[in-house]
Write a protein that holds these residues in place. Structure first.
Motif, PDB file in Angstrom:
ATOM      1  N   UNK A  87      41.329  42.745  47.085  1.00  0.00           N
ATOM      2  CA  UNK A  87      40.034  42.279  46.589  1.00  0.00           C
ATOM      3  C   UNK A  87      39.098  43.445  46.259  1.00  0.00           C
ATOM      4  N   UNK A  88      39.243  44.542  47.017  1.00  0.00           N
ATOM      5  CA  UNK A  88      38.334  45.680  46.841  1.00  0.00           C
ATOM      6  C   UNK A  88      38.521  46.359  45.485  1.00  0.00           C
ATOM      7  N   UNK A  89      39.587  46.026  44.776  1.00  0.00           N
ATOM      8  CA  UNK A  89      39.854  46.701  43.506  1.00  0.00           C
ATOM      9  C   UNK A  89      39.223  45.997  42.308  1.00  0.00           C
ATOM     10  N   UNK A  90      38.575  44.866  42.528  1.00  0.00           N
ATOM     11  CA  UNK A  90      37.936  44.181  41.395  1.00  0.00           C
ATOM     12  C   UNK A  90      36.480  43.882  41.701  1.00  0.00           C
ATOM     13  N   UNK A  91      35.692  43.835  40.629  1.00  0.00           N
ATOM     14  CA  UNK A  91      34.282  43.482  40.836  1.00  0.00           C
ATOM     15  C   UNK A  91      34.071  41.988  40.627  1.00  0.00           C
ATOM     16  N   UNK A  92      35.070  41.306  40.076  1.00  0.00           N
ATOM     17  CA  UNK A  92      34.916  39.871  39.818  1.00  0.00           C
ATOM     18  C   UNK A  92      35.242  39.057  41.077  1.00  0.00           C
ATOM     19  N   UNK A  93      34.590  37.928  41.255  1.00  0.00           N
ATOM     20  CA  UNK A  93      35.003  37.053  42.364  1.00  0.00           C
ATOM     21  C   UNK A  93      36.430  36.549  42.114  1.00  0.00           C
ATOM     22  N   UNK A 112      46.849  46.790  56.287  1.00  0.00           N
ATOM     23  CA  UNK A 112      46.381  47.997  55.603  1.00  0.00           C
ATOM     24  C   UNK A 112      44.855  48.075  55.611  1.00  0.00           C
ATOM     25  N   UNK A 113      44.353  49.247  55.262  1.00  0.00           N
ATOM     26  CA  UNK A 113      42.916  49.393  55.044  1.00  0.00           C
ATOM     27  C   UNK A 113      42.711  49.927  53.631  1.00  0.00           C
ATOM     28  N   UNK A 114      41.513  49.698  53.109  1.00  0.00           N
ATOM     29  CA  UNK A 114      41.222  50.152  51.748  1.00  0.00           C
ATOM     30  C   UNK A 114      41.282  51.685  51.680  1.00  0.00           C
ATOM     31  N   UNK A 115      40.808  52.355  52.726  1.00  0.00           N
ATOM     32  CA  UNK A 115      40.857  53.828  52.742  1.00  0.00           C
ATOM     33  C   UNK A 115      42.294  54.331  52.621  1.00  0.00           C
TER      34      UNK A 115
END
Ligand code: ATP
Ligand code: MG
Length: 398
Positions: free
Chosen positions: A305-311, A357-360
């Motif tokens: 989810x962190x890779x997109x700005x859209x809902x 996983x983590x986003x980092x």
């Protein structure tokens, strides 16, 4: 051979000031669903839609029962709004129905007056028609609850008589709910997810990430066939086939295998973001269901989810696989989805994927990728086609 139908819609009757917009859109979508069959007249009448189509009744009904926003429909005979006229017609239609379904034992007559100028109260009309049916077919019994046969009479500008009710998909008319891109893989889940969002009136544009030659062109044909099923409900739609091969290669080279599927899914989200901008889409749709696979744990979903700005709309998030399969069968995508061609992710599923996983961690793993160039190149080589409900497919420049 003309075929006449009465279509019922539900929720849009409640849409306040926008009611007219919802109704007009539904009328237009109904007309489009049958436009190639023959001359048709489609219009609103006191909270119903009347469709008169010069076409085969079964074929016309099959088209109409898929239009989003239609709760149910009935093939009808249209006669003068006079007691004698609709009574005779009802008896004649019951006779035809009994010929096809001799097991019928119980019946009920339901009369509605949309036009209150008709003098006879509905209850009285129903019992008069019921009496006539019983005189003609003495073996039939009137039964109010769950009758084998329901005879419906609607009195409006004319009397509409029906002995059959076909369920529609419900939902809201396509074109009333904004736009979204639906990520469709060719699996079982994502076409169902796209269908569910489309049923709420959203104009859905499918996006498929194709990794030829890792995935064959048969896999692409499969997605096109799935889109054709969706188009039978939602009308002609655009499909993006994204050239994903180079991205897949780069991820294979530069990302540790436990994180590859996640990196791939994040790249899909980035590309969808850009295509969404072009299409005026305000959301993405995926077929994710929490916990179904390693890339669908809550942690994995967060990282993707962190890779997109859209809902991201995930209509299947709480569904079990058996429920999704049942829905896929009902809408007609299942048989296509289970064709054996691999999708790109399943080819690269490692033995031990990361489930927490983590986003980092992903950002570090993707450090060796030139993400913006890969994304731009993939979009450059992508193709936008148009998929209609029946056959012909038109390529258009991206
Ligand atoms: P599906 O049955 O739709 O493949 P899935 O449960 O197998 O779903 P994954 O393969 O983990 O899910 O992918 C999750 C979601 O990502 C899919 O439901 C779909 O929305 C999207 N997706 C995955 N692969 C692709 C692809 N090649 N093209 C487009 N979308 C994809
Ligand atoms: Mg899949």
């Amino acid at each position: 051979m003309p075929a006449d139908f009465l279509l019922r819609y539900g929720e849009i009757a409640l849409k306040g000031g926008n009611q007219r917009f919802f109704q007009d859109t539904l009328v237009r979508n109904v007309a489009r669903a049958v436009e190639d069959l023959g001359p048709a007249e489609v219009r609103l009448s006191f909270g119903r839609i009347i469709a008169k189509v010069e076409a085969d009744r079964v074929e016309a009904a099959d088209r109409l029962r898929k239009v989003f926003g239609v709760v149910s429909l009935s093939p009808v005979r249209i006669v003068d709004p006079q007691l004698a006229a609709f009574t005779d017609e009802a008896v004649a239609m019951v006779e035809e129905t009994l010929a096809a379904r001799p097991e019928i034992e119980t019946f009920k007559v339901d009369t509605r007056r949309a036009d209150k100028r008709f003098p006879t109260p509905s209850m009285v009309a129903s019992s008069e028609v019921g009496e006539a049916i019983r005189r003609r077919f003495p073996h039939l019994r009137a039964q109010m609850k769950k009758p084998d046969l329901l005879v419906q009479i609607e009195i409006r500008d004319a009397a509409y008589v029906a002995t059959e009710t076909i369920p529609g998909p419900g939902g809201l008319p396509t074109g009333t709910g904004g736009k979204a891109l639906a990520l469709i893989s060719g699996g079982i889940d994502s076409p169902v997810a796209a269908w569910l969002v489309a049923r709420r009136g959203v104009t859905v544009t499918p996006v498929y990430f194709h990794s030829f030659p890792f995935t064959s062109d048969r896999a692409k044909e499969k997605v096109i066939d799935l889109c054709r099923v969706l188009a039978a409900y939602a009308g002609t739609l655009a499909l993006w086939v994204v050239h994903f091969t180079e991205i897949q290669r780069a991820i294979q080279l530069h990302v540790p295998d436990a994180l590859r599927v996640l990196a791939m899914r994040r790249t899909m989200m980035r590309i969808a973001d850009v295509l969404g901008e072009r299409e005026g889409a305000r959301a993405l749709v995926t077929g994710e269901s929490v916990g179904q696979v390693a890339s669908q744990t809550v942690e994995s979903i967060a990282v993707i989810n962190a890779a997109t700005r859209l809902p991201v709309l995930r209509p299947l998030i709480g569904s079990d696989k058996t429920e999704i399969v049942a829905r896929a069968e009902a809408i007609g995508t299942y048989e296509i989805s289970i064709r054996p061609y691999e999708d790109c992710c399943s080819l690269f599923v490692p033995a031990h994927p990361r489930t927490h996983p983590t986003t980092l961690e992903l950002e570090a793993a993707e450090a060796g990728l030139d993400v913006s160039t890969l994304v731009a190149d993939a979009i450059e080589r992508s193709e936008r086609t148009t998929v209609s409900p029946r056959g012909q497919r038109v390529a258009s420049p991206s």
